[in-house]
Design a protein around this motif. Structure first.
Motif, PDB file in Angstrom:
ATOM      1  N   LYS A 240       0.703  -1.153   0.383  1.00  0.00           N
ATOM      2  CA  LYS A 240      -0.082   0.264  -0.267  1.00  0.00           C
ATOM      3  C   LYS A 240       0.990   1.166   0.440  1.00  0.00           C
ATOM      4  N   THR A 241       0.994   1.600  -1.525  1.00  0.00           N
ATOM      5  CA  THR A 241       2.304   3.384  -1.272  1.00  0.00           C
ATOM      6  C   THR A 241       1.292   4.162  -2.767  1.00  0.00           C
ATOM      7  N   ALA A 242       2.370   4.471  -2.703  1.00  0.00           N
ATOM      8  CA  ALA A 242       1.961   5.457  -4.290  1.00  0.00           C
ATOM      9  C   ALA A 242       3.128   5.603  -5.045  1.00  0.00           C
ATOM     10  N   ASP A 243       3.679   5.643  -5.850  1.00  0.00           N
ATOM     11  CA  ASP A 243       4.706   6.395  -6.911  1.00  0.00           C
ATOM     12  C   ASP A 243       4.328   8.001  -7.522  1.00  0.00           C
ATOM     13  N   THR A 244       5.050   8.713  -7.533  1.00  0.00           N
ATOM     14  CA  THR A 244       4.963  10.670  -7.659  1.00  0.00           C
ATOM     15  C   THR A 244       5.619  10.070  -8.806  1.00  0.00           C
ATOM     16  N   ILE A 245       4.834  10.670  -9.970  1.00  0.00           N
ATOM     17  CA  ILE A 245       5.212  10.263 -11.710  1.00  0.00           C
ATOM     18  C   ILE A 245       5.589  12.114 -11.658  1.00  0.00           C
ATOM     19  N   VAL A 246       7.106  12.494 -12.402  1.00  0.00           N
ATOM     20  CA  VAL A 246       7.006  13.859 -12.715  1.00  0.00           C
ATOM     21  C   VAL A 246       7.101  13.184 -14.485  1.00  0.00           C
ATOM     22  N   PHE A 247       6.036  14.247 -15.009  1.00  0.00           N
ATOM     23  CA  PHE A 247       5.538  14.358 -16.755  1.00  0.00           C
ATOM     24  C   PHE A 247       6.417  15.810 -16.451  1.00  0.00           C
ATOM     25  N   ALA A 248       7.678  15.447 -17.926  1.00  0.00           N
ATOM     26  CA  ALA A 248       7.430  16.910 -17.979  1.00  0.00           C
ATOM     27  C   ALA A 248       7.902  17.133 -19.849  1.00  0.00           C
ATOM     28  N   THR A 249       8.471  17.754 -20.094  1.00  0.00           N
ATOM     29  CA  THR A 249       8.596  18.529 -21.116  1.00  0.00           C
ATOM     30  C   THR A 249       8.891  20.108 -21.184  1.00  0.00           C
ATOM     31  N   GLN A 250       9.646  20.289 -22.575  1.00  0.00           N
ATOM     32  CA  GLN A 250      10.685  21.397 -21.671  1.00  0.00           C
ATOM     33  C   GLN A 250       9.932  22.685 -21.652  1.00  0.00           C
ATOM     34  N   GLY A 251      10.319  23.960 -19.964  1.00  0.00           N
ATOM     35  CA  GLY A 251       9.597  24.451 -19.567  1.00  0.00           C
ATOM     36  C   GLY A 251       8.597  24.482 -18.406  1.00  0.00           C
ATOM     37  N   HIS A 252       8.778  23.388 -18.298  1.00  0.00           N
ATOM     38  CA  HIS A 252       6.795  22.381 -17.830  1.00  0.00           C
ATOM     39  C   HIS A 252       7.531  21.526 -17.621  1.00  0.00           C
ATOM     40  N   GLN A 253       7.003  20.796 -15.321  1.00  0.00           N
ATOM     41  CA  GLN A 253       6.812  19.878 -15.285  1.00  0.00           C
ATOM     42  C   GLN A 253       5.325  19.552 -14.556  1.00  0.00           C
ATOM     43  N   ALA A 254       5.043  18.856 -13.961  1.00  0.00           N
ATOM     44  CA  ALA A 254       3.945  17.966 -13.719  1.00  0.00           C
ATOM     45  C   ALA A 254       3.710  16.811 -13.016  1.00  0.00           C
ATOM     46  N   PHE A 255       3.061  16.483 -11.370  1.00  0.00           N
ATOM     47  CA  PHE A 255       3.033  16.052 -11.078  1.00  0.00           C
ATOM     48  C   PHE A 255       2.230  15.124 -10.763  1.00  0.00           C
ATOM     49  N   PHE A 256       2.283  13.566 -11.100  1.00  0.00           N
ATOM     50  CA  PHE A 256       0.934  12.872 -10.777  1.00  0.00           C
ATOM     51  C   PHE A 256       1.128  11.750  -9.969  1.00  0.00           C
ATOM     52  N   ASN A 257       0.199  11.011  -9.010  1.00  0.00           N
ATOM     53  CA  ASN A 257       0.575   9.718  -8.049  1.00  0.00           C
ATOM     54  C   ASN A 257      -0.032   8.500  -8.957  1.00  0.00           C
ATOM     55  N   ILE A 258       0.383   6.854  -8.929  1.00  0.00           N
ATOM     56  CA  ILE A 258      -0.209   5.987  -9.443  1.00  0.00           C
ATOM     57  C   ILE A 258       0.085   4.870  -8.236  1.00  0.00           C
ATOM     58  N   ARG A 259      -1.094   4.836  -7.332  1.00  0.00           N
ATOM     59  CA  ARG A 259      -1.222   3.696  -6.303  1.00  0.00           C
ATOM     60  C   ARG A 259      -1.317   2.885  -6.222  1.00  0.00           C
ATOM     61  N   VAL A 260      -0.241   2.037  -5.673  1.00  0.00           N
ATOM     62  CA  VAL A 260      -0.236   0.914  -5.405  1.00  0.00           C
ATOM     63  C   VAL A 260      -0.041   0.650  -4.494  1.00  0.00           C
ATOM     64  N   GLY A 261      -0.938  -1.260  -4.922  1.00  0.00           N
ATOM     65  CA  GLY A 261      -1.954  -1.782  -3.762  1.00  0.00           C
ATOM     66  C   GLY A 261      -2.602  -2.956  -4.093  1.00  0.00           C
ATOM     67  N   HIS A 262      -2.861  -4.179  -3.749  1.00  0.00           N
ATOM     68  CA  HIS A 262      -3.456  -4.649  -4.124  1.00  0.00           C
ATOM     69  C   HIS A 262      -4.904  -4.037  -3.775  1.00  0.00           C
ATOM     70  N   GLY A 263      -5.639  -5.446  -4.820  1.00  0.00           N
ATOM     71  CA  GLY A 263      -7.240  -4.827  -4.203  1.00  0.00           C
ATOM     72  C   GLY A 263      -7.777  -5.324  -3.423  1.00  0.00           C
ATOM     73  N   THR A 264      -8.844  -4.824  -3.305  1.00  0.00           N
ATOM     74  CA  THR A 264      -9.821  -5.278  -2.286  1.00  0.00           C
ATOM     75  C   THR A 264     -10.143  -6.392  -2.204  1.00  0.00           C
ATOM     76  N   VAL A 265     -10.111  -7.430  -1.119  1.00  0.00           N
ATOM     77  CA  VAL A 265     -11.156  -9.088  -1.698  1.00  0.00           C
ATOM     78  C   VAL A 265     -12.217  -8.203  -0.230  1.00  0.00           C
ATOM     79  N   PRO A 266     -13.319  -8.652  -1.195  1.00  0.00           N
ATOM     80  CA  PRO A 266     -14.180  -8.572  -0.374  1.00  0.00           C
ATOM     81  C   PRO A 266     -14.803  -9.656   0.499  1.00  0.00           C
ATOM     82  N   THR A 267     -15.528  -9.100   1.504  1.00  0.00           N
ATOM     83  CA  THR A 267     -15.794 -10.053   2.245  1.00  0.00           C
ATOM     84  C   THR A 267     -17.929 -10.660   2.283  1.00  0.00           C
TER      85      THR A 267
END
Length: 534
Positions: A240-267
């Protein structure tokens, strides 16, 4: 001489066996001849259609630009069509299963359904239970949202998830800028690597299979088409964590998260689905008793008047326990004086039905104690727990509704605020409201109550402490038209039995050590520095 020949023969035999084993090990461990499984789809069309469908769902445009699928990457994408395949035996030697364990496979669906009297009915029931589970566990923050290019980068702002060590296509990547000689973007990750599920003509890729990848092309449309096929593979395991991705081009930079984790096992709970609720199959009643066997007997008798086959689980920490027997009764003996919340933990831990109803041992069921109403609201809403009301012998009916909130307080700790009242009325149930704490008569989803648990250190007094622990975990309601009666506590001092006097001593004596314990729990366990309350 004969002994030498025998020794020589044994040596030669040992040498041959050793050689055979070494050859076998070499065969198995050699990279070019390791046990393999054909993970490629048998036909190109399903994979191609699956990949095309993913791209169409993610972004529109650039459909006229051709691409070539990278089979080794595309086949790792989830296709929602998992299969259970056992490993094939590649080496036939004695004890080969011990040396090279093989994964086995078990078809659970076939094994269960072929012996079930109504396979179609149970499949439909499971599907209905799963839809209910999905409705309760739905989180709007999981919905994919893509920020259209204004910076000029386009990227997903939320809703991107990957299972540990798995691969996904990153949705919504794009670049919107004026035409130039070469268009370049880069992606950087910490917990994973990038690749492409397909390649596009006239797009250059650098750092494929690494945590930093650069894509460039003289054609903006070709680059955007290529961005639709960018994949992310999680390489650092964490449940259960997240990876912060840096997406960039000349003169611009953006950040977004990819959540890493197991799916919830239903009960999910397998019970006989009928038009009317089968309370005996859905609900278990749990209680804790101490020095009040007379009250407990009255409670059981009142339950049996209305629910003769519902299971009753009793946690008992009396010093000299008495037998409590009868149909559908489970009586568990605890160490003497173990306490209130420890008894709750024990009783709830033994429940196997979908719901558990908590009732004190001095409550009495009446015609107004409608468990069907509690089940109905839990089945038709996202609530995890619903409380009722307790009617005293004086005629006063209490619901004990509270709201709980926590304000951040810095390094010294946070502030806990408890207020009488509720948040709002529940639509469709005019006598029911949403609150954060309810009275000591409630029905909850068994798995959710077990998830929160009860602090066993609270032996004699405690109620709000459970709901404080449940804040943010349980969605709680309270209904004023579901009523249980409270046995009379009014006793003249000279009429009290020895058991009643002993109970009062245990229950109502509040020592300095008890006060210290509560302060310690709030201060240290919950990290509060102060509390306000009505």
């Amino acid at each position: 001489m004969k002994e030498m020949r025998a020794t020589c023969k044994r040596s030669v035999g040992l040498f041959l066996v050793s050689g055979l084993l070494l050859c076998s090990l070499f065969y198995v461990w050699s990279p070019g001849n390791s046990p393999s499984a054909d993970i490629r789809p048998k036909l190109w069309s399903p994979l191609n259609a699956h990949l095309y469908g993913k791209i169409q769902n993610i972004a529109n445009g650039y459909n006229d630009i051709p691409y070539n699928i990278k089979e080794d990457v595309a086949c790792r994408l989830a296709q929602n069509a998992c299969v259970c395949l056992a490993d094939k035996e590649t080496v036939h030697l004695p004890f080969s299963n011990l040396l090279w364990p093989r994964a086995w496979a078990h078809n659970i669906s076939m094994a269960f359904l072929e012996s079930h009297p109504d396979p179609e009915g149970v499949k439909q029931h499971r599907a209905q239970e799963y839809r209910s589970f999905q409705r309760r566990s739905y989180d709007p923050a999981d919905v994919l949202v893509v920020a259209e290019a204004m910076s000029p980068l386009q990227y997903p702002t939320q809703g991107v998830k990957v299972r540990p060590l798995k691969t996904i296509i990153i949705p919504g990547l794009g670049l919107r800028e004026e035409t130039r000689l070469n268009h370049v973007v880069s992606l950087t990750a910490t917990l994973g690597t990038f690749d492409v599920a397909a390649t596009v003509h006239r797009v250059s890729l650098e750092g494929v299979g690494e945590n930093h990848m650069i894509l460039s092309s003289p054609r903006l449309s070709a680059l955007n088409r290529q961005l639709q096929f960018v994949t992310y593979t999680n390489t650092v395991f964490h449940p259960k964590t997240a990876d912060t991705i840096v997406f960039a081009t000349q003169g611009h930079q953006a950040f977004f998260n990819i959540r890493v984790g197991h799916g919830t096992v239903p009960t999910l709970y397998n019970f006989s689905h009928q038009k009317e609720y089968n309370i005996s199959a859905l609900v278990t009643i749990a209680t804790k008793t101490f020095l009040r066997y007379d009250k407990l007997k009255d409670l059981i008798d009142s339950i049996r008047q209305f629910y003769p086959t519902v299971t009753i689980v009793i946690a008992d920490d009396n010093e000299h326990p008495q037998p409590v027997t009868g149909p559908h009764i489970e009586h568990y003996i605890m160490p003497f004086g173990k306490g209130w919340f420890a008894g709750r933990n024990l009783a709830v831990s033994q429940v196997t039905t979908k719901y558990v109803l908590w009732a004190d041992d001095d409550f009495l069921f009446t015609a107004n104690t409608k468990l069907e109403r509690m089940v109905d609201i839990l089945e038709k809403t996202t609530l995890d727990m619903v409380g009722g009301a307790v009617r005293e012998v004086t005629g006063y009916t209490a619901t004990y509704r509270h709201t709980i909130s926590v304000d951040e307080g810095g390094e010294e700790g946070d502030c806990l605020h408890i207020r009488n009242g509720y948040h709002h009325v529940i639509e469709g149930f005019p006598n029911c409201v949403v609150a954060d704490a309810v009275i000591n008569f409630f029905m909850g989803r068994t798995d959710k109550m077990q998830q929160v648990g009860f602090n066993p250190r609270l032996a004699r007094q405690g109620h709000l402490e459970f709901f404080i622990d449940a804040l943010g975990v349980l969605h709680i309601g309270s209904c004023s038209d579901i009523i249980v009666s409270h046995a009379s506590k009014i006793k003249l001092p000279w009429t009290k039995t020895d058991s009643q006097k002993a109970y009062d001593k245990f229950r109502y004596t509040y020592s300095s050590s008890d006060k210290y314990l509560h302060n310690e729990i709030f201060y240290f366990k919950n990290r509060f520095k102060c509390m306000t309350s009505h």
